[in-house]
Design a protein around this motif. Structure first.
Motif, PDB file in Angstrom:
ATOM      1  N   GLN A  18     129.808 -28.322 -14.991  1.00 23.99           N
ATOM      2  CA  GLN A  18     129.458 -29.199 -13.871  1.00 23.99           C
ATOM      3  C   GLN A  18     128.059 -28.872 -13.352  1.00 23.99           C
ATOM      4  O   GLN A  18     127.272 -29.779 -13.048  1.00 23.99           O
TER       5      GLN A  18
ATOM      6  N   ASP B  39     125.351 -30.241 -15.490  1.00 23.31           N
ATOM      7  CA  ASP B  39     125.108 -31.648 -15.198  1.00 23.31           C
ATOM      8  C   ASP B  39     124.298 -31.816 -13.916  1.00 23.31           C
ATOM      9  O   ASP B  39     123.449 -32.721 -13.817  1.00 23.31           O
ATOM     10  N   VAL B  40     124.537 -30.947 -12.925  1.00 23.84           N
ATOM     11  CA  VAL B  40     123.729 -30.972 -11.701  1.00 23.84           C
ATOM     12  C   VAL B  40     122.263 -30.730 -12.038  1.00 23.84           C
ATOM     13  O   VAL B  40     121.368 -31.417 -11.531  1.00 23.84           O
TER      14      VAL B  40
ATOM     15  N   LYS C  16     120.745 -31.276 -14.901  1.00 26.84           N
ATOM     16  CA  LYS C  16     120.208 -32.412 -15.656  1.00 26.84           C
ATOM     17  C   LYS C  16     119.991 -33.631 -14.760  1.00 26.84           C
ATOM     18  O   LYS C  16     118.965 -34.312 -14.879  1.00 26.84           O
ATOM     19  N   ASN C  17     120.931 -33.905 -13.872  1.00 21.29           N
ATOM     20  CA  ASN C  17     120.895 -35.141 -13.092  1.00 21.29           C
ATOM     21  C   ASN C  17     119.989 -35.052 -11.870  1.00 21.29           C
ATOM     22  O   ASN C  17     119.526 -36.088 -11.370  1.00 21.29           O
ATOM     23  N   HIS C  18     119.744 -33.850 -11.378  1.00 24.06           N
ATOM     24  CA  HIS C  18     118.976 -33.715 -10.141  1.00 24.06           C
ATOM     25  C   HIS C  18     117.739 -32.826 -10.284  1.00 24.06           C
ATOM     26  O   HIS C  18     116.644 -33.221  -9.881  1.00 24.06           O
TER      27      HIS C  18
ATOM     28  N   LYS D 190     111.842 -35.720 -13.976  1.00 28.24           N
ATOM     29  CA  LYS D 190     111.871 -36.802 -14.973  1.00 28.24           C
ATOM     30  C   LYS D 190     110.554 -36.929 -15.723  1.00 28.24           C
ATOM     31  O   LYS D 190     110.522 -37.223 -16.920  1.00 28.24           O
TER      32      LYS D 190
ATOM     33  N   GLU E 258     123.158 -29.816 -26.694  1.00 30.12           N
ATOM     34  CA  GLU E 258     122.525 -30.339 -25.483  1.00 30.12           C
ATOM     35  C   GLU E 258     121.652 -29.275 -24.822  1.00 30.12           C
ATOM     36  O   GLU E 258     120.501 -29.529 -24.438  1.00 30.12           O
TER      37      GLU E 258
END
Length: 457
Positions: free
Chosen positions: A171, A174-175, A177-179, A183, A230
């Motif tokens: 989890q 993913d935090v 990667k997503n935040h 970018k 990944e």
């Protein structure tokens, strides 16, 4: 001339007199014992009843990290996520070295407190600070505490194989990667966020990145299949981000360079004049302590099979340290930060002190490059180690001091524990010694040690 000075100091240092011809540049058993003994002192003090309180009956998992020289706890009402995580981590490595269950239990108790009180079960991520009852006093998702959360739980899963830790690890990945991943520069990470990730908090820096890179490699070691692939890609991006975004050649040279500590909004090295108040936010500086740390991490990535071309940047980072940061009389790292041209920052009060963490990282880096890359850094390591053992290590109460005055070599502050010290860098030095002894026995002199050396990489 510098190498002749270093050699004369080695010859005068007694225990390191044969450094030029040593078959083993470091005594592995000494590092093994210091690792285990120091974590015991942090946990419980000399009698097992003080320290952070980990050996007290009814220990809640809240580590009392503010400690005096003789390991007496100072009143502590709160703890940061990174201090909690580093306290857990030192116990993991003491367990790996000794297989003593008290260390594993302290790590589990600390992790249970971390997951119950710091972890955000709805949005993910770790809050910055809680009180001793577990009530959040800062819900910021500061980057430092979040990358260390990933790092620490990864190592804890490795020794426990408890699936609850793996669930949070994935989890938290993913935090990131997503935040946290920027970018525009997918190998670089933001400094932190507010509680719901709607606003970036803090200033762009290389410190959060350093431990993000470190955490990804630890995670790469334990995963399999698609998630490992990944993470492999994320490490590849991080290595390229370090080289292409964070790193700069020193002006006028092609064989040396630096990472800044502070970066502007476009990820250019901060250029504002240095002041003490803006040292860790917006001022201009090259972070030589992180230079050697990142050089080491790049080399460790190559050991894991990543791009050998990364070693070119690793060598440049190390060269900058060798030329600009070392005291010519002691060989120890004096300047943990400099200007971009390597000169001391005017007005920096730390210029007059040797700082523990930067010296620990320098010793680890020099030993690593001597053993793994066959670099001519044995003399530099020997001097660094000699300084650490004679000046940072507290001969009476154990553990390390935080700073030593350059002029008279007197200890500036005898405090052992705070939210920023936490025995992390000292532990990492010992862990690398043990890893090298296992994987490169010829270079380390085929020494026997009572420690279990867990790392296979």
């Amino acid at each position: 001339m510098r190498h002749r000075t270093l050699l004369s100091l080695i010859l005068a240092s007694g225990t390191l007199a044969s450094a030029q011809t040593l078959s083993a540049p470091v005594q592995v058993e000494t590092y093994c014992k210091q690792l285990v003994q120091n974590v015991d002192r942090w946990n419980g003090g000399p009698e097992g009843k003080t320290g952070m309180g980990a050996y007290n009956p009814g220990f809640s998992g809240f580590f009392n990290v503010n400690l005096t020289r003789d390991w007496q706890p100072k009143p502590t009402d709160t703890i940061s996520s990174v201090a909690q995580e580093r306290a857990i981590y030192m116990n993991i490595e003491a367990y790996r070295a000794s297989k003593e269950p008290r260390f594993k239990q302290a790590a589990i108790d600390g992790a249970d407190f971390l997951l119950k009180h710091f972890w955000d079960p709805k949005l993910g991520g770790f809050y910055w600070e809680v009180d001793r009852n577990g009530n959040p006093t800062s819900r910021s998702k500061q980057g430092y505490g979040n990358v260390f959360g990933l790092f620490t739980l990864t190592h804890l899963y490795d020794i426990t194989k408890d699936i609850k830790y793996l669930r949070v690890i994935l989890q938290q990945l993913d935090v990131m990667k997503n935040h946290f991943v920027v970018k525009e520069h997918p190998g670089i990470v933001h400094p932190g966020f507010n509680a719901d990730f709607t606003a970036v908090e803090g200033n762009n820096n290389s410190d959060v990145f350093t431990h993000y890179f470190e955490a990804l490699m630890a995670l790469h070691d334990i995963l399999k299949g698609q998630r490992k692939a990944e993470v492999h890609q994320m490490i590849q991006q991080a290595g390229e981000g370090l080289i292409q975004v964070l790193y700069r050649d020193q002006t006028g040279y092609t064989d040396r360079g630096y990472v800044a500590y502070n970066y502007d909004s476009a990820w250019e090295p901060a250029s504002a004049p240095y002041t003490r108040d803006t040292q860790w936010t917006t001022s201009r500086q090259a972070s030589t302590g992180h230079n050697i740390e990142l050089a080491y991490l790049l080399s460790r990535a190559v050991e894991r099979g990543f791009d050998p071309q990364w070693l070119k940047t690793a060598q440049k980072l190390k060269k900058f340290v060798e030329v600009h940061a070392l005291n010519p009389d002691t060989g120890a790292m004096q300047y943990e930060v400099t200007d971009h041209d390597g000169t001391p920052l005017q007005g920096n009060p730390d210029n007059d002190f040797y700082v523990w963490w930067a010296n620990s990282e320098t010793a680890r880096g020099f030993l690593h490059f001597y053993v793994v890359r066959k670099d001519d850094t044995l003399k530099e390591f020997a001097l660094q180690e000699n300084f650490i053992q004679n000046h940072f290590v507290d001969k009476e109460f154990g553990g390390w001091y935080q700073s030593v005055h350059v002029g008279d070599l007197q200890v500036f502050d005898t405090t052992k524990g705070s939210i920023w010290t936490m025995n992390y860098h000292e532990t990492m030095l010992a862990v690398e010694v043990l890893r090298l002894a296992r994987l490169y026995p010829e270079a380390m002199g085929k020494q026997n040690s009572s420690c279990f050396v867990a790392s296979k990489r």
